[in-house]
Design a protein around this motif. Structure first.
Motif, PDB file in Angstrom:
ATOM      1  N   ASN A   1      48.487  37.843  37.079  1.00  0.00           N
ATOM      2  CA  ASN A   1      48.897  38.122  38.448  1.00  0.00           C
ATOM      3  C   ASN A   1      47.705  37.983  39.411  1.00  0.00           C
ATOM      4  OD1 ASN A   1      51.520  38.622  37.730  1.00  0.00           O
ATOM      5  ND2 ASN A   1      51.342  40.853  37.786  1.00  0.00           N
ATOM      6  N   PRO A   2      47.961  37.893  40.708  1.00  0.00           N
ATOM      7  CA  PRO A   2      46.853  37.915  41.667  1.00  0.00           C
ATOM      8  C   PRO A   2      46.011  39.166  41.469  1.00  0.00           C
ATOM      9  CG  PRO A   2      48.909  37.344  42.756  1.00  0.00           C
ATOM     10  CD  PRO A   2      49.275  37.768  41.379  1.00  0.00           C
ATOM     11  N   VAL A   3      44.740  39.085  41.809  1.00  0.00           N
ATOM     12  CA  VAL A   3      43.835  40.219  41.608  1.00  0.00           C
ATOM     13  C   VAL A   3      43.101  40.555  42.898  1.00  0.00           C
ATOM     14  CG1 VAL A   3      43.502  39.651  39.168  1.00  0.00           C
ATOM     15  CG2 VAL A   3      41.879  38.780  40.863  1.00  0.00           C
ATOM     16  N   PHE A   4      42.729  41.819  43.008  1.00  0.00           N
ATOM     17  CA  PHE A   4      41.759  42.217  44.018  1.00  0.00           C
ATOM     18  C   PHE A   4      40.368  41.848  43.511  1.00  0.00           C
ATOM     19  CE2 PHE A   4      44.985  45.646  44.714  1.00  0.00           C
ATOM     20  CZ  PHE A   4      45.234  45.436  46.061  1.00  0.00           C
ATOM     21  N   THR A   5      39.497  41.402  44.401  1.00  0.00           N
ATOM     22  CA  THR A   5      38.079  41.362  44.063  1.00  0.00           C
ATOM     23  C   THR A   5      37.326  42.143  45.129  1.00  0.00           C
ATOM     24  OG1 THR A   5      37.235  39.398  45.257  1.00  0.00           O
ATOM     25  CG2 THR A   5      38.436  39.016  43.172  1.00  0.00           C
ATOM     26  N   LEU A   6      36.201  42.715  44.705  1.00  0.00           N
ATOM     27  CA  LEU A   6      35.438  43.586  45.590  1.00  0.00           C
ATOM     28  C   LEU A   6      33.971  43.498  45.195  1.00  0.00           C
ATOM     29  CD1 LEU A   6      35.921  45.767  47.835  1.00  0.00           C
ATOM     30  CD2 LEU A   6      35.999  47.461  45.993  1.00  0.00           C
ATOM     31  N   ASN A   7      33.107  43.381  46.178  1.00  0.00           N
ATOM     32  CA  ASN A   7      31.678  43.435  45.908  1.00  0.00           C
ATOM     33  C   ASN A   7      31.234  44.879  45.722  1.00  0.00           C
ATOM     34  OD1 ASN A   7      31.580  40.670  46.192  1.00  0.00           O
ATOM     35  ND2 ASN A   7      30.680  40.708  48.237  1.00  0.00           N
ATOM     36  N   SER A   8      30.160  45.063  44.969  1.00  0.00           N
ATOM     37  CA  SER A   8      29.678  46.426  44.700  1.00  0.00           C
ATOM     38  C   SER A   8      28.539  46.834  45.622  1.00  0.00           C
ATOM     39  CB  SER A   8      29.218  46.537  43.242  1.00  0.00           C
ATOM     40  OG  SER A   8      28.179  45.607  42.960  1.00  0.00           O
TER      41      SER A   8
ATOM     42  N   GLY B   1      33.793  40.738  51.297  1.00  0.00           N
ATOM     43  CA  GLY B   1      33.685  40.868  49.847  1.00  0.00           C
ATOM     44  C   GLY B   1      34.953  41.355  49.195  1.00  0.00           C
ATOM     45  N   ALA B   2      35.946  41.779  49.997  1.00  0.00           N
ATOM     46  CA  ALA B   2      37.226  42.238  49.460  1.00  0.00           C
ATOM     47  C   ALA B   2      38.294  41.186  49.716  1.00  0.00           C
ATOM     48  CB  ALA B   2      37.635  43.566  50.104  1.00  0.00           C
ATOM     49  N   GLN B   3      39.139  40.955  48.727  1.00  0.00           N
ATOM     50  CA  GLN B   3      40.192  39.954  48.877  1.00  0.00           C
ATOM     51  C   GLN B   3      41.270  40.168  47.825  1.00  0.00           C
ATOM     52  OE1 GLN B   3      39.079  35.866  47.648  1.00  0.00           O
ATOM     53  NE2 GLN B   3      37.353  36.757  46.548  1.00  0.00           N
TER      54      GLN B   3
ATOM     55  N   ARG C   1      46.840  44.713  50.462  1.00  0.00           N
ATOM     56  CA  ARG C   1      48.139  44.772  49.786  1.00  0.00           C
ATOM     57  C   ARG C   1      49.295  44.764  50.794  1.00  0.00           C
ATOM     58  NH1 ARG C   1      47.953  49.210  45.928  1.00  0.00           N
ATOM     59  NH2 ARG C   1      47.840  47.764  44.160  1.00  0.00           N
ATOM     60  N   ASN C   2      49.119  45.493  51.894  1.00  0.00           N
ATOM     61  CA  ASN C   2      50.190  45.583  52.892  1.00  0.00           C
ATOM     62  C   ASN C   2      50.436  44.260  53.616  1.00  0.00           C
ATOM     63  OD1 ASN C   2      50.548  48.269  52.268  1.00  0.00           O
ATOM     64  ND2 ASN C   2      49.357  49.041  54.002  1.00  0.00           N
ATOM     65  N   HIS C   3      49.426  43.393  53.647  1.00  0.00           N
ATOM     66  CA  HIS C   3      49.548  42.110  54.348  1.00  0.00           C
ATOM     67  C   HIS C   3      49.757  40.934  53.400  1.00  0.00           C
ATOM     68  CE1 HIS C   3      47.878  44.506  57.660  1.00  0.00           C
ATOM     69  NE2 HIS C   3      48.316  43.571  58.470  1.00  0.00           N
ATOM     70  N   TRP C   4      49.765  41.190  52.121  1.00  0.00           N
ATOM     71  CA  TRP C   4      49.849  40.121  51.125  1.00  0.00           C
ATOM     72  C   TRP C   4      51.250  39.537  51.068  1.00  0.00           C
ATOM     73  CZ3 TRP C   4      47.345  36.669  48.524  1.00  0.00           C
ATOM     74  CH2 TRP C   4      47.837  36.144  47.326  1.00  0.00           C
ATOM     75  N   ASN C   5      51.332  38.213  51.159  1.00  0.00           N
ATOM     76  CA  ASN C   5      52.601  37.496  51.041  1.00  0.00           C
ATOM     77  C   ASN C   5      52.400  36.322  50.093  1.00  0.00           C
ATOM     78  OD1 ASN C   5      54.955  36.055  51.238  1.00  0.00           O
ATOM     79  ND2 ASN C   5      55.017  36.002  53.476  1.00  0.00           N
ATOM     80  N   PRO C   6      52.758  36.461  48.822  1.00  0.00           N
ATOM     81  CA  PRO C   6      52.492  35.388  47.855  1.00  0.00           C
ATOM     82  C   PRO C   6      53.271  34.107  48.128  1.00  0.00           C
ATOM     83  CG  PRO C   6      53.882  37.093  46.882  1.00  0.00           C
ATOM     84  CD  PRO C   6      53.423  37.623  48.203  1.00  0.00           C
ATOM     85  N   LYS C   7      54.307  34.184  48.960  1.00  0.00           N
ATOM     86  CA  LYS C   7      55.067  32.971  49.279  1.00  0.00           C
ATOM     87  C   LYS C   7      54.277  32.032  50.188  1.00  0.00           C
ATOM     88  CE  LYS C   7      59.658  35.062  48.821  1.00  0.00           C
ATOM     89  NZ  LYS C   7      60.937  35.369  49.517  1.00  0.00           N
ATOM     90  N   THR C   8      53.416  32.586  51.013  1.00  0.00           N
ATOM     91  CA  THR C   8      52.658  31.770  51.968  1.00  0.00           C
ATOM     92  C   THR C   8      51.156  31.775  51.712  1.00  0.00           C
ATOM     93  OG1 THR C   8      52.461  33.625  53.524  1.00  0.00           O
ATOM     94  CG2 THR C   8      54.384  32.185  53.762  1.00  0.00           C
TER      95      THR C   8
ATOM     96  N   PRO D   1      49.153  42.330  43.365  1.00  0.00           N
ATOM     97  CA  PRO D   1      47.996  42.485  42.467  1.00  0.00           C
ATOM     98  C   PRO D   1      48.071  43.803  41.724  1.00  0.00           C
ATOM     99  CG  PRO D   1      47.356  42.837  44.756  1.00  0.00           C
ATOM    100  CD  PRO D   1      48.765  42.337  44.791  1.00  0.00           C
ATOM    101  N   ASP D   2      47.803  43.766  40.424  1.00  0.00           N
ATOM    102  CA  ASP D   2      47.786  44.990  39.630  1.00  0.00           C
ATOM    103  C   ASP D   2      46.467  45.151  38.868  1.00  0.00           C
ATOM    104  OD1 ASP D   2      48.062  43.035  37.739  1.00  0.00           O
ATOM    105  OD2 ASP D   2      49.955  43.754  36.919  1.00  0.00           O
ATOM    106  N   ALA D   3      45.458  44.360  39.233  1.00  0.00           N
ATOM    107  CA  ALA D   3      44.142  44.438  38.612  1.00  0.00           C
ATOM    108  C   ALA D   3      43.076  44.179  39.661  1.00  0.00           C
ATOM    109  CB  ALA D   3      44.023  43.425  37.468  1.00  0.00           C
ATOM    110  N   ALA D   4      41.860  44.659  39.373  1.00  0.00           N
ATOM    111  CA  ALA D   4      40.746  44.494  40.314  1.00  0.00           C
ATOM    112  C   ALA D   4      39.488  44.103  39.564  1.00  0.00           C
ATOM    113  CB  ALA D   4      40.497  45.787  41.089  1.00  0.00           C
ATOM    114  N   MET D   5      38.730  43.214  40.180  1.00  0.00           N
ATOM    115  CA  MET D   5      37.441  42.767  39.654  1.00  0.00           C
ATOM    116  C   MET D   5      36.349  43.205  40.621  1.00  0.00           C
ATOM    117  SD  MET D   5      35.977  40.638  37.320  1.00  0.00           S
ATOM    118  CE  MET D   5      34.332  39.944  37.123  1.00  0.00           C
ATOM    119  N   ILE D   6      35.376  43.959  40.129  1.00  0.00           N
ATOM    120  CA  ILE D   6      34.225  44.356  40.929  1.00  0.00           C
ATOM    121  C   ILE D   6      33.016  43.564  40.458  1.00  0.00           C
ATOM    122  CG2 ILE D   6      32.688  46.242  41.609  1.00  0.00           C
ATOM    123  CD1 ILE D   6      34.993  48.171  41.193  1.00  0.00           C
TER     124      ILE D   6
END
Length: 232
Positions: A98-105, A171-173, A119-126, A3-8
């Motif tokens: 690309n995949p994005v982060f989302t986060l509640n405010s 709220g984070a993903q 990010r450290n646990h993200w595996n786009p293959k699975t 992910p290289d973008a985030a939505m709040i």
């Protein structure tokens, strides 16, 4: 794909806050003398993402003015609130493919940055989605019965007919957005995407072991300030 973008998400009416949101949008309520949304923005900035988008609807000018001198882009939902799914889809021209982060405010976090954990646990293959989960006993000011079961491999299942579940969605993903194009309804929840991902075992979870406070109602303000004071 990382992910290289985030939505709040910041478009809600904040009705649980009562009189506090009659003239102030919930993301601008002060927590330890700072607007609540600034804590979410701190997490995003520390995660070093390229693009940050905040959606607004209720009393939008206050949030827009607050962010006017930053690199954060705001997007108004003018006619009605689009919910999480519709709001994310509406912002895709800015967020990219690309995949994005989302986060509640409306939450306060302590401990390791949840976006870093994701990010450290993200595996786009699975994975098509990865949710940051809070153990129910650590979810301060949360009054629900939990949302998910999660095993050591990060495989998750909804609470379903169970009376409670041991983990709360924070709220984070991280979420892939390509399936959004197939949903024609303007306003919808990201639960629609989650349901499809769960069918294919493509939705996973990771546990946040730090502090987390739901600041969706007035009691959460004091609890959040107390939690932050522990980590000064």
């Amino acid at each position: 794909m990382k992910p290289d973008a985030a939505m709040i998400f910041a478009a809600g009416f904040g009705t649980r806050m009562g009189v506090l949101t009659q003239s102030t949008p919930k993301p601008m309520i002060k927590i330890s003398n700072r607007p609540l949304i600034d804590y979410a923005l701190d997490l995003v900035a520390a995660a070093d993402v390229k693009t940050t988008v905040v959606n607004v609807h209720y009393l939008p000018e206050q949030i827009e003015q607050h962010l006017a001198d930053t690199n954060v882009q705001t997007i108004r939902e003018t006619d009605k609130i689009l919910e999480t799914g519709g709001g994310l889809k509406n912002a895709l021209p800015i967020l990219g493919k690309n995949p994005v982060f989302t986060l509640n405010s409306d939450a306060i976090w302590t401990g390791t940055n949840p976006l870093t954990v994701l990010r450290n646990h993200w595996n786009p293959k699975t994975m098509d989605g990865l949710l940051a989960l809070i153990p129910l006993q650590n979810a301060q000011e949360y009054s629900g019965a939990g949302d998910f079961f999660c095993d050591e491999q990060g495989t998750i299942a909804r609470r379903g007919q169970s009376r409670s579940a041991p983990f709360v969605f924070s709220g984070a993903q991280i979420i892939k957005t390509d399936m959004l194009k197939d949903i024609k309804t303007p306003s919808f929840s990201l639960n629609v995407l989650w349901n499809e991902m769960l069918k294919n075992n493509r939705l996973h979870g990771v546990i946040h072991n730090g502090g987390w406070v739901d600041v969706g109602h007035p009691n959460g303000i004091i609890t959040a300030e107390n939690e932050l004071a522990k980590h000064v």
